[in-house]
Design a protein around this motif. Structure first.
Motif, short mmCIF file in Angstrom:
data_model
loop_
_atom_site.label_atom_id
_atom_site.label_comp_id
_atom_site.label_asym_id
_atom_site.label_seq_id
_atom_site.Cartn_x
_atom_site.Cartn_y
_atom_site.Cartn_z
N ILE A 234 15.79 -5.04 -16.60
CA ILE A 234 14.89 -5.44 -15.52
C ILE A 234 15.13 -4.55 -14.31
N ASP A 235 14.07 -3.94 -13.82
CA ASP A 235 14.12 -3.15 -12.58
C ASP A 235 13.27 -3.86 -11.53
N LEU A 236 13.83 -3.99 -10.33
CA LEU A 236 13.09 -4.53 -9.19
C LEU A 236 12.82 -3.36 -8.25
N VAL A 237 11.56 -3.02 -8.11
CA VAL A 237 11.17 -1.77 -7.46
C VAL A 237 10.53 -2.06 -6.10
N ASP A 238 11.02 -1.40 -5.07
CA ASP A 238 10.46 -1.57 -3.73
C ASP A 238 9.16 -0.78 -3.58
N TYR A 239 8.28 -1.30 -2.71
CA TYR A 239 7.04 -0.59 -2.40
C TYR A 239 7.37 0.74 -1.70
N PRO A 240 6.51 1.75 -1.87
CA PRO A 240 6.68 2.99 -1.09
C PRO A 240 6.48 2.70 0.40
N ARG A 241 7.02 3.56 1.22
CA ARG A 241 6.80 3.41 2.65
C ARG A 241 5.36 3.76 3.01
N PHE A 242 4.85 3.08 4.04
CA PHE A 242 3.48 3.33 4.47
C PHE A 242 3.34 4.77 4.95
N PRO A 243 2.17 5.38 4.74
CA PRO A 243 2.04 6.81 5.01
C PRO A 243 1.80 7.18 6.47
N ARG A 244 1.45 6.21 7.33
CA ARG A 244 1.07 6.59 8.69
C ARG A 244 1.06 5.36 9.61
N GLY A 245 0.99 5.61 10.91
CA GLY A 245 0.79 4.56 11.89
C GLY A 245 2.02 3.70 12.11
N ALA A 246 1.80 2.57 12.83
CA ALA A 246 2.90 1.66 13.17
C ALA A 246 3.55 1.09 11.92
N LEU A 247 2.75 0.84 10.87
CA LEU A 247 3.31 0.28 9.65
C LEU A 247 4.27 1.26 8.96
N ARG A 248 4.08 2.54 9.20
CA ARG A 248 5.02 3.52 8.64
C ARG A 248 6.41 3.30 9.25
N LEU A 249 6.44 3.10 10.56
CA LEU A 249 7.72 2.86 11.23
C LEU A 249 8.35 1.57 10.74
N VAL A 250 7.54 0.51 10.62
CA VAL A 250 8.05 -0.78 10.14
C VAL A 250 8.62 -0.63 8.73
N SER A 251 7.92 0.09 7.88
CA SER A 251 8.37 0.22 6.49
C SER A 251 9.62 1.09 6.37
N TRP A 252 9.92 1.89 7.37
CA TRP A 252 11.18 2.64 7.38
C TRP A 252 12.32 1.79 7.91
N VAL A 253 12.02 0.97 8.92
CA VAL A 253 13.07 0.22 9.60
C VAL A 253 13.50 -1.01 8.80
N VAL A 254 12.53 -1.75 8.25
CA VAL A 254 12.83 -3.03 7.61
C VAL A 254 13.89 -2.90 6.51
N PRO A 255 13.81 -1.91 5.59
CA PRO A 255 14.82 -1.83 4.54
C PRO A 255 16.24 -1.62 5.05
N MET A 256 16.36 -1.15 6.29
CA MET A 256 17.69 -0.91 6.85
C MET A 256 18.32 -2.16 7.44
N LEU A 257 17.52 -3.21 7.63
CA LEU A 257 18.04 -4.44 8.21
C LEU A 257 18.77 -5.26 7.16
N PRO A 258 19.92 -5.85 7.50
CA PRO A 258 20.68 -6.64 6.52
C PRO A 258 19.83 -7.78 5.93
N GLY A 259 19.75 -7.81 4.62
CA GLY A 259 19.03 -8.88 3.93
C GLY A 259 17.53 -8.76 3.96
N ALA A 260 16.98 -7.72 4.59
CA ALA A 260 15.53 -7.63 4.76
C ALA A 260 14.79 -7.47 3.44
#
Length: 273
Positions: A234-260
């Motif tokens: 079983i592999d649990l695969v994360d979504y790719p990071r968003f390609p642009r805009g504010a959501l791109r920043l969110v998708s980079w930051v969230v995985p770095m937060l503990p437990g996110a």
């Protein structure tokens, strides 16, 4: 060019328009990360106010579709002549994005979904449409058991009860000896919010169907192993990071937060052994 036609969809089948909105709008961008000419064709052929219902589009469903494309492409490369089954496929246009001349493809969906799909995507010798609910095990009788099979459910299982998902995965594992499964999973908090609010309001004009099945990521692998009752990877695969805009920043930051990672959707891939 014919006049646009109303889709005439409600409840869960209407969600195919939500994901079509994401894929087509992303595909029409000059800086698109997800070319999908067939989705654009269908999008422009429907008399439906997508933004009124779903609001401004974001590429999340397009990114998810790209993940499924990768899984299917890998399966085809490793299992030429196999079978690909898409449960609840709706207006997904994957067959136009993936080059394949060897596998048999099957779409399993409700009558309303098959009807609108066949306005734009016709079955043929290698692409079969099966007009049944994914929970009706009769569709399994149409799939060869003597060859490898990939069963995909994109944007579907969250609308099922947990016992329905458990029973379906168990029956698939028991029926098909050479099977891979791929499906997306929403986190428990999204499911819970959906149940409490009787659907999530995307805009003033549209509320999603209730999504009863969501899972805490830390418990998902154990659940799935118990449900399929066969040796598996079983592999649990994360979504790719968003390609642009504010959501791109969110998708980079969230995985770095503990437990996110326990609070975001993912794609599960199961290889039965």
């Amino acid at each position: 060019m014919s006049e646009p036609r109303e889709p005439g969809l409600t409840d869960v089948p209407e969600t195919m328009l939500w994901t079509l909105h994401s894929r087509a709008v992303e595909a029409m961008r000059p800086d698109s990360v997800f070319p999908d000419a067939k989705a654009v064709e269908i999008y422009q052929s429907l008399d439906y106010d997508f933004e009124r219902s779903f609001g401004r589009s974001n590429p999340m469903a397009a990114l998810r579709a790209r993940m499924f494309d990768r899984s299917v492409s890998t399966f085809i490369a490793e299992n030429p002549g196999g079978s690909i089954v898409n449960l609840g496929e709706g207006l997904e246009t994957q067959r136009y994005r993936i080059s394949d001349d060897s596998c048999a493809w099957y779409t399993v969906d409700l009558p309303a979904a098959i009807e609108i799909r066949e306005r734009f995507i016709a079955p043929d010798e290698r692409h079969t449409h099966i007009t049944l609910s994914a929970t009706d095990r009769a569709w399994m009788d149409r799939i060869p058991e003597d060859r490898p099979v990939l069963i995909a459910a994109q944007g579907l299982f969250m609308y099922f009860q947990e016992q329905e998902v458990r029973g379906l995965l168990n029956d698939i594992a028991a029926r098909f000896p050479q099977c891979q499964l791929v499906f997306d999973v929403i986190p428990y908090w999204v499911s819970r919010a959906s149940v409490l609010a009787k659907g999530l309001p995307l805009t003033r004009h549209y509320r999603t169907p209730v999504m009863p099945w969501g899972v805490h990521r830390f418990s998902l692998r154990t659940k799935l192993k118990g449900w399929v009752r066969r040796p598996c990877n079983i592999d649990l695969v994360d979504y790719p990071r968003f390609p642009r805009g504010a959501l791109r920043l969110v998708s980079w930051v969230v995985p770095m937060l503990p437990g996110a990672r326990h609070w975001v959707p993912l794609v599960a891939e199961i290889q039965l052994l």
